[in-house]
Motif scaffolding. Structure first.
Motif, PDB file in Angstrom:
ATOM      1  N   ARG A 722       0.835  -1.213   0.000  1.00 18.58           N
ATOM      2  CA  ARG A 722       0.000   0.000   0.000  1.00 18.58           C
ATOM      3  C   ARG A 722       0.863   1.253   0.000  1.00 18.58           C
ATOM      4  O   ARG A 722       0.535   2.254  -0.654  1.00 18.58           O
ATOM      5  N   ARG A 723       1.995   1.238   0.738  1.00 17.30           N
ATOM      6  CA  ARG A 723       2.897   2.385   0.715  1.00 17.30           C
ATOM      7  C   ARG A 723       3.416   2.655  -0.690  1.00 17.30           C
ATOM      8  O   ARG A 723       3.680   3.794  -1.072  1.00 17.30           O
ATOM      9  N   ALA A 724       3.593   1.595  -1.483  1.00 21.78           N
ATOM     10  CA  ALA A 724       4.119   1.737  -2.828  1.00 21.78           C
ATOM     11  C   ALA A 724       3.034   2.065  -3.845  1.00 21.78           C
ATOM     12  O   ALA A 724       3.322   2.182  -5.035  1.00 21.78           O
ATOM     13  N   GLY A 725       1.788   2.198  -3.410  1.00 25.57           N
ATOM     14  CA  GLY A 725       0.716   2.539  -4.332  1.00 25.57           C
ATOM     15  C   GLY A 725       0.054   1.345  -4.966  1.00 25.57           C
ATOM     16  O   GLY A 725      -0.728   1.499  -5.912  1.00 25.57           O
ATOM     17  N   ILE A 726       0.342   0.148  -4.511  1.00 25.51           N
ATOM     18  CA  ILE A 726      -0.284  -1.068  -5.048  1.00 25.51           C
ATOM     19  C   ILE A 726      -1.550  -1.358  -4.262  1.00 25.51           C
ATOM     20  O   ILE A 726      -1.525  -1.424  -3.033  1.00 25.51           O
ATOM     21  N   LEU A 727      -2.647  -1.572  -5.021  1.00 27.20           N
ATOM     22  CA  LEU A 727      -3.937  -1.722  -4.357  1.00 27.20           C
ATOM     23  C   LEU A 727      -4.552  -3.094  -4.528  1.00 27.20           C
ATOM     24  O   LEU A 727      -5.703  -3.304  -4.154  1.00 27.20           O
ATOM     25  N   ALA A 728      -3.831  -4.046  -5.118  1.00 24.74           N
ATOM     26  CA  ALA A 728      -4.334  -5.410  -5.255  1.00 24.74           C
ATOM     27  C   ALA A 728      -3.202  -6.367  -4.922  1.00 24.74           C
ATOM     28  O   ALA A 728      -2.068  -6.187  -5.366  1.00 24.74           O
ATOM     29  N   VAL A 729      -3.514  -7.396  -4.142  1.00 28.41           N
ATOM     30  CA  VAL A 729      -2.493  -8.340  -3.682  1.00 28.41           C
ATOM     31  C   VAL A 729      -3.038  -9.756  -3.811  1.00 28.41           C
ATOM     32  O   VAL A 729      -4.183 -10.032  -3.430  1.00 28.41           O
ATOM     33  N   LEU A 730      -2.209 -10.640  -4.364  1.00 29.18           N
ATOM     34  CA  LEU A 730      -2.512 -12.070  -4.390  1.00 29.18           C
ATOM     35  C   LEU A 730      -1.900 -12.710  -3.149  1.00 29.18           C
ATOM     36  O   LEU A 730      -0.701 -12.568  -2.895  1.00 29.18           O
ATOM     37  N   ILE A 731      -2.711 -13.436  -2.381  1.00 34.11           N
ATOM     38  CA  ILE A 731      -2.210 -14.107  -1.181  1.00 34.11           C
ATOM     39  C   ILE A 731      -2.695 -15.552  -1.180  1.00 34.11           C
ATOM     40  O   ILE A 731      -3.711 -15.878  -1.800  1.00 34.11           O
ATOM     41  N   PRO A 732      -1.979 -16.460  -0.505  1.00 37.60           N
ATOM     42  CA  PRO A 732      -2.481 -17.831  -0.368  1.00 37.60           C
ATOM     43  C   PRO A 732      -3.797 -17.856   0.404  1.00 37.60           C
ATOM     44  O   PRO A 732      -4.030 -17.039   1.298  1.00 37.60           O
ATOM     45  N   ARG A 733      -4.643 -18.816   0.056  1.00 35.14           N
ATOM     46  CA  ARG A 733      -5.958 -18.869   0.701  1.00 35.14           C
ATOM     47  C   ARG A 733      -5.835 -19.088   2.212  1.00 35.14           C
ATOM     48  O   ARG A 733      -6.637 -18.576   2.981  1.00 35.14           O
ATOM     49  N   HIS A 734      -4.835 -19.825   2.612  1.00 31.42           N
ATOM     50  CA  HIS A 734      -4.678 -20.097   4.050  1.00 31.42           C
ATOM     51  C   HIS A 734      -4.207 -18.862   4.816  1.00 31.42           C
ATOM     52  O   HIS A 734      -4.137 -18.889   6.041  1.00 31.42           O
ATOM     53  N   ASN A 735      -3.846 -17.801   4.119  1.00 31.07           N
ATOM     54  CA  ASN A 735      -3.452 -16.557   4.789  1.00 31.07           C
ATOM     55  C   ASN A 735      -4.604 -15.567   4.920  1.00 31.07           C
ATOM     56  O   ASN A 735      -4.391 -14.433   5.360  1.00 31.07           O
ATOM     57  N   GLU A 736      -5.821 -15.989   4.552  1.00 26.19           N
ATOM     58  CA  GLU A 736      -6.962 -15.071   4.671  1.00 26.19           C
ATOM     59  C   GLU A 736      -7.180 -14.639   6.119  1.00 26.19           C
ATOM     60  O   GLU A 736      -7.641 -13.536   6.390  1.00 26.19           O
ATOM     61  N   LYS A 737      -6.825 -15.519   7.063  1.00 29.09           N
ATOM     62  CA  LYS A 737      -7.008 -15.191   8.481  1.00 29.09           C
ATOM     63  C   LYS A 737      -6.175 -13.989   8.899  1.00 29.09           C
ATOM     64  O   LYS A 737      -6.515 -13.275   9.848  1.00 29.09           O
ATOM     65  N   ASP A 738      -5.047 -13.752   8.201  1.00 30.25           N
ATOM     66  CA  ASP A 738      -4.177 -12.631   8.559  1.00 30.25           C
ATOM     67  C   ASP A 738      -4.778 -11.284   8.179  1.00 30.25           C
ATOM     68  O   ASP A 738      -4.307 -10.245   8.654  1.00 30.25           O
ATOM     69  N   LEU A 739      -5.806 -11.280   7.313  1.00 32.46           N
ATOM     70  CA  LEU A 739      -6.424 -10.017   6.901  1.00 32.46           C
ATOM     71  C   LEU A 739      -7.254  -9.398   8.016  1.00 32.46           C
ATOM     72  O   LEU A 739      -7.564  -8.207   7.983  1.00 32.46           O
TER      73      LEU A 739
END
Length: 810
Positions: A722-739
């Motif tokens: 987000r600091r770099a201006g990127i507004l979309a991120v691909l993450i592993p499904r098992h990392n959804e809990k970290d959101l």
């Protein structure tokens, strides 16, 4: 008409009775304000006794219900800030409700009238009380003559009970019982019981004194004879006599009140010391040892402030957010309130530099009302630094743990072990192994320092360790601590913290008033985006301090007026921007993907570049990559070659070309498996000759079968994107809990795509094609939809990132 509403003056250790005149000391601000206002009115106040003298802000549950309504006769103010008054009690009353707490208590009262049942039985009770009082006067020489005269001249039974109850050495609870009794007959019965008990104590004390009198006389005679022998020996030069220095040392040791086994060891050492000549080498060693034993707080503890509301207020005042840690401290206080002998917890505050770990320890000590002790363990290699040296060594001394306990002055301080992840080990031992006993609640009750060689109880100490990385802490030591993570801050959180905490602190540090400098939120945001690159707040505080120094210089030169710092003025004060968002310059080219990396100072974006040249299918990896990252690249390459048909690429392409994968910032070590998705995306973009979305970053580990496995540091990585201006991120499904732990403003600005396999990744990588013309459709929200995120077009051409030497973990 008697008043039904009065201001209340809480008394810590006094009970005032009707028809008595008493002096009182008032030192609380609310009480002083109450007296000042009452003296200008009818001078009537409610004198109410606290149940617990240590309560600073008592409520109705902390006050006895029966009070004495009194009148302020006189007031004197003293130079130490306290106020002394003389009050006369008038009548009893019942406290029914507290209506006001600030600036002083005001309550509703119901006056009481004494219930007097005249008769022979009441006269008998008066006679019985007078007789007991006279026996007490005969036994004790401490009853003043004025009280005897006043008691003889008092005819009213209720007045007599109040006079003796207020003047004799009864406990607060006993005096309160007498005050709350409105039946004069019952009051005299209770007074008789209290007098009988006091008289029994005095008679027993006299009996014991008589029994030991002969023994004391013999001891005095022996002492006199010893003094004569000492004088004769000194005259003849045949003896050294007693050593008053050792006598004083022994008194200090007994005053420290150590355990019995420690006192026995100290007595043995004093006997050895008495037989040594002061000029011998061992004399000073033993003397220093005994001094240490006398200085340690064996039985001195600070009283915990178990007020949860006050503790929460202190923590909220000193620190923004950090709700999990604050909740943990309040839970400890709650359990401590219910279980007095609870052992101190062992906490480890882990997070990037500048997130407030050390200052949080001070706030915890302040909230608990304990002393704060801090020792830094960074670079400590010697085990003796923790457990001390043996007394046989020259210049031996206790370890840092007992030195900190002595410095704190209590045996239950908040003890901070700073930078516990930076302990080292060499031929002198492993300090982390020495900490295993210190940080184990089941063992530290009998901690044995090598220097003292006696047990010291550390179970009451609240240990707080701090660390930037948990990976470097040995597993047995980490297992003994409860880890609390302090995450990095988003730009909005940094702006709020700067306005609420940092800017006022720096204004005061530079001698500026609150209105001398005003920072707009946009200016603070520009400092954060263009002049700092960190998860914490240290560099932000330095840049704000730099601006304050420039304003202070103007003030010193005589230039006045309000200074408002706007975004356009920031470069004038701090110079050209040091950082810029480089995503557009690096992406938009086939073979380039944006990955995300974790570092000890927070998250960073990581570019993966791939290129091809005619060859025979070779793979070259550069960029100072670690073994894990090299294996990720090989796994990605193998997956693409084995699934070429499914991925719609020519299988022969890999046999005709050599592939070179490079990760820029070649001087910075990089390692970790979480760049697998980004490497696969860069290869896919290279083979298809299509550019990946400029507004897309990705993280995740890739297996040979194409599965995307979860990774760590997701929160820090997303904040870096987000600091770099990127507004979309691909993450592993098992990392959804970290959101869940992401700040609300970050989740509102960004789009997250969770994937299970590389088949889920490929459709997200490239812009859609419409006819023969390609249009770039961002997978996330447009950068222009958020005011706090700059678009790639906002950068100036020719700017480069400031090189960094921090290792990155992809």
């Amino acid at each position: 008409m008697l008043p039904s509403r009065l201001p209340l003056l809480p008394l810590r250790s006094d009970v005032v009775f009707p028809q008595t005149v008493v002096p009182l000391v008032v030192n609380r601000p609310g009480g002083i304000k109450l007296i000042d206002e009452v003296l200008g009115g009818d001078k009537m106040i409610g004198l109410v006794t606290q149940r617990h003298p240590d309560t600073e802000e008592p409520g109705i549950e902390d006050l006895y219900p029966t009070i004495c309504v009194g009148s302020v006769l006189k007031m004197l103010k003293f130079p130490d800030g306290s106020t002394r008054i003389v009050c006369q009690g008038l009548y009893r009353a019942k406290l029914t409700k507290v209506e006001q707490l600030e600036p002083y208590l005001i309550g509703q009262i119901e006056p009481y009238d004494d219930v007097v049942d005249e008769g022979v039985e009441l006269d008998a009770l008066v006679h019985h009380v007078n007789r007991l009082f006279q026996r007490m006067v005969d036994q004790s020489q401490q009853v003043p003559e004025e009280l005897q005269v006043a008691a003889m001249n008092t005819r009213e039974p209720g007045r007599l009970a109040d006079l003796l109850g207020s003047s004799l050495p009864f406990s607060i609870e006993e005096k309160q019982k007498l005050l709350s009794e409105i039946d004069v007959r019952a009051r005299l019965e209770k007074l008789g019981q209290f007098l009988s008990r006091q008289l029994a104590v005095l008679e027993l004390s006299s009996k014991i004194q008589e029994q030991v009198g002969s023994e004391i006389t013999k001891a005095q005679r022996d002492h006199f004879l010893r003094q004569q022998i000492k004088a004769i020996q000194e005259e003849l030069g045949e003896g050294e006599g007693d050593n008053p220095e050792l006598d004083e040392l022994w008194k200090r040791l007994k005053a420290a009140n150590p355990p019995e086994d420690v006192l026995t060891e100290a007595e043995r050492e004093i006997e050895r010391l008495a037989g040594m000549h002061p000029s011998s080498a061992e004399y000073s060693i033993v003397r220093t040892y005994l001094d240490w034993m006398a200085m340690l707080p064996w039985s001195k503890s600070s009283r915990d402030r178990l007020d949860l509301r006050r503790a929460k207020k202190v923590l909220d005042t000193d620190h923004y957010d950090l709700e999990k840690i604050k909740e943990r401290i309040l839970e400890y206080l709650a359990v401590r309130k219910l279980k007095k002998d609870m052992k101190g917890p062992i906490l480890c505050l882990a997070g990037p530099p500048g997130t407030g770990k050390t200052s949080l320890g001070k706030s915890i000590a302040k909230a608990l009302g304990r002393e704060f002790v801090r020792i830094s363990l960074g670079g400590v290699h010697d085990e003796a630094e923790i457990r001390g040296h043996r007394r046989t060594y020259v210049a031996a001394m206790p370890g840092r743990i007992l030195q900190g306990i002595r410095k704190g002055g209590t045996n239950n301080p908040v003890f901070m072990l700073d930078e516990v992840d930076k302990l080292g080990s060499d031929f002198r031992g492993d300090p982390s192994a020495a900490l295993l006993e210190v940080l184990d609640p089941e063992q530290n009750a009998s901690f044995r320092d090598h220097y003292l060689d006696v047990d010291f109880d550390l179970s009451k100490v609240m240990f707080i360790a701090t660390a930037n990385m948990l990976e470097t802490i040995p597993a047995p030591l980490l297992d003994r601590m409860e880890v609390l993570q302090l995450p990095g801050y988003s730009e909005e959180e940094k702006t709020l913290i700067a306005q609420k905490y940092i800017i006022p602190k720096q204004l005061e540090a530079h001698g500026l008033a609150a209105g001398d400098v005003v920072f707009s939120d946009e200016a603070v945001g520009k400092i954060i985006a263009d002049y700092t690159r960190e998860a914490g707040l240290r560099n932000l505080e330095r840049e704000i301090a730099s601006i304050c120094r420039k304003v202070a210089r103007k003030r010193a030169d005589g230039k006045r007026g309000l200074t408002k710092v706007s975004p356009t003025q920031v470069p004038e004060a701090l110079g050209p921007p040091r950082y810029f968002r480089e995503v557009a310059d690096r992406t938009g080219t086939p073979g380039v993907a944006t990955g995300l990396a974790w570092t000890p100072t927070g998250g960073e974006i990581l570019f993966i570049e791939a290129t091809a040249m005619p060859g025979k299918g070779g793979l070259t990896l550069t960029g100072l990559l670690g073994e894990s990252m090299r294996e990720s690249a090989q796994a990605a390459m193998s997956y693409m070659r084995s699934h070429a048909k499914l991925l719609e690429i020519e299988a022969s392409w890999f046999t005709k070309n050599d592939v070179h994968i490079h990760v820029p910032a070649g001087a910075v070590p990089k390692d970790g498996p979480s760049a697998g998705v980004a490497i696969s995306a860069a290869l896919m973009s290279l083979v298809r000759k299509k550019a990946i979305h400029q507004n897309l970053a990705m993280t995740g580990e890739v297996t040979l079968t194409g599965r995307v496995l979860p990774v760590g540091g997701v929160r820090e990585k997303i904040l870096a994107a987000r600091r770099a201006g990127i507004l979309a991120v691909l993450i592993p499904r098992h990392n959804e809990k970290d959101l869940i732990e992401l700040p609300a403003e970050v989740k509102a600005d960004m789009t997250f795509h969770s994937v299970d396999t590389l088949d889920d990744v490929v459709p997200r990588l490239f812009p859609r094609e419409r006819g023969s013309k390609k249009t770039t459709s961002s997978p996330g929200k447009s950068a222009s939809s958020s005011r706090t995120i700059a678009t790639p077009r906002d950068r100036k051409a020719g700017q480069v990132d400031k090189p960094t030497r921090r290792p990155r973990s992809a």
